[in-house]
Design a protein around this motif. Sequence first.
Motif, mmCIF file in Angstrom:
data_model
loop_
_atom_site.group_PDB
_atom_site.id
_atom_site.type_symbol
_atom_site.label_atom_id
_atom_site.label_comp_id
_atom_site.label_asym_id
_atom_site.label_seq_id
_atom_site.Cartn_x
_atom_site.Cartn_y
_atom_site.Cartn_z
ATOM 1 N N UNK A 6 -11.273 8.338 10.161
ATOM 2 C CA UNK A 6 -10.440 9.078 9.222
ATOM 3 C C UNK A 6 -9.400 8.167 8.591
ATOM 4 N N UNK A 7 -8.864 8.602 7.455
ATOM 5 C CA UNK A 7 -7.808 7.852 6.791
ATOM 6 C C UNK A 7 -6.589 8.736 6.604
ATOM 7 N N UNK A 8 -5.443 8.079 6.605
ATOM 8 C CA UNK A 8 -4.171 8.737 6.337
ATOM 9 C C UNK A 8 -3.425 7.882 5.322
ATOM 10 N N UNK A 9 -2.475 8.489 4.655
ATOM 11 C CA UNK A 9 -1.642 7.750 3.712
ATOM 12 C C UNK A 9 -0.209 8.258 3.836
ATOM 13 N N UNK A 10 0.726 7.354 3.632
ATOM 14 C CA UNK A 10 2.127 7.751 3.644
ATOM 15 C C UNK A 10 2.873 6.990 2.560
ATOM 16 N N UNK A 11 3.831 7.667 1.976
ATOM 17 C CA UNK A 11 4.663 7.040 0.950
ATOM 18 C C UNK A 11 5.752 6.240 1.652
ATOM 19 N N UNK A 12 5.971 5.028 1.162
ATOM 20 C CA UNK A 12 7.021 4.171 1.711
ATOM 21 C C UNK A 12 7.770 3.531 0.543
ATOM 22 N N UNK A 13 8.867 2.861 0.861
ATOM 23 C CA UNK A 13 9.604 2.106 -0.157
ATOM 24 C C UNK A 13 9.694 0.667 0.315
ATOM 25 N N UNK A 14 9.457 -0.240 -0.613
ATOM 26 C CA UNK A 14 9.598 -1.664 -0.356
ATOM 27 C C UNK A 14 10.551 -2.192 -1.414
ATOM 28 N N UNK A 15 11.704 -2.677 -0.961
ATOM 29 C CA UNK A 15 12.746 -3.154 -1.880
ATOM 30 C C UNK A 15 13.071 -2.088 -2.916
ATOM 31 N N UNK A 16 13.235 -0.856 -2.453
ATOM 32 C CA UNK A 16 13.562 0.307 -3.280
ATOM 33 C C UNK A 16 12.504 0.678 -4.314
ATOM 34 N N UNK A 22 -1.899 2.957 3.231
ATOM 35 C CA UNK A 22 -3.170 3.605 3.535
ATOM 36 C C UNK A 22 -3.649 3.080 4.882
ATOM 37 N N UNK A 23 -3.995 3.977 5.781
ATOM 38 C CA UNK A 23 -4.430 3.616 7.129
ATOM 39 C C UNK A 23 -5.835 4.142 7.390
ATOM 40 N N UNK A 24 -6.645 3.333 8.056
ATOM 41 C CA UNK A 24 -7.988 3.728 8.475
ATOM 42 C C UNK A 24 -7.986 3.738 9.998
ATOM 43 N N UNK A 40 -8.210 -4.147 3.487
ATOM 44 C CA UNK A 40 -7.657 -3.234 4.487
ATOM 45 C C UNK A 40 -7.848 -3.919 5.833
ATOM 46 N N UNK A 41 -6.771 -4.504 6.341
ATOM 47 C CA UNK A 41 -6.871 -5.386 7.499
ATOM 48 C C UNK A 41 -6.421 -4.703 8.785
ATOM 49 N N UNK A 42 -6.904 -5.246 9.895
ATOM 50 C CA UNK A 42 -6.576 -4.688 11.197
ATOM 51 C C UNK A 42 -5.142 -5.032 11.576
ATOM 52 N N UNK A 43 -4.443 -4.032 12.076
ATOM 53 C CA UNK A 43 -3.087 -4.210 12.589
ATOM 54 C C UNK A 43 -3.186 -4.128 14.102
ATOM 55 N N UNK A 52 -4.947 -1.247 7.792
ATOM 56 C CA UNK A 52 -3.922 -0.792 6.864
ATOM 57 C C UNK A 52 -3.842 -1.681 5.626
ATOM 58 N N UNK A 53 -3.373 -1.076 4.553
ATOM 59 C CA UNK A 53 -3.093 -1.799 3.320
ATOM 60 C C UNK A 53 -1.903 -1.122 2.651
#
Length: 87
Positions: A6-16, A22-24, A40-43, A52-53
Amino acid sequence: MEGALYMTASRIKIEDKPALKLNIHQYTPADATFFDSLGIIEKKDEEQPVRTITIHSQEDFLAIRGKILEVYNVLAEKGPRVFLEAK
């Protein structure tokens, strides 16, 4: 769907600036090459491996999602999770 990819996504801020993470989850070694090709690399610091990417534009998100959906069918969407199955 326990144990399914499954995949999930979350909104984030980078330098405002807005971005999307996106996570797999629950991928198999057979899936790894495809996700590597999309960047989309392994964490490794998670309890369970996650790929994640960070995406900085809606166009990039739609392009990556489109490529994922060329290879995987959506089985179900449950809350923030989109369950996938290889075509």
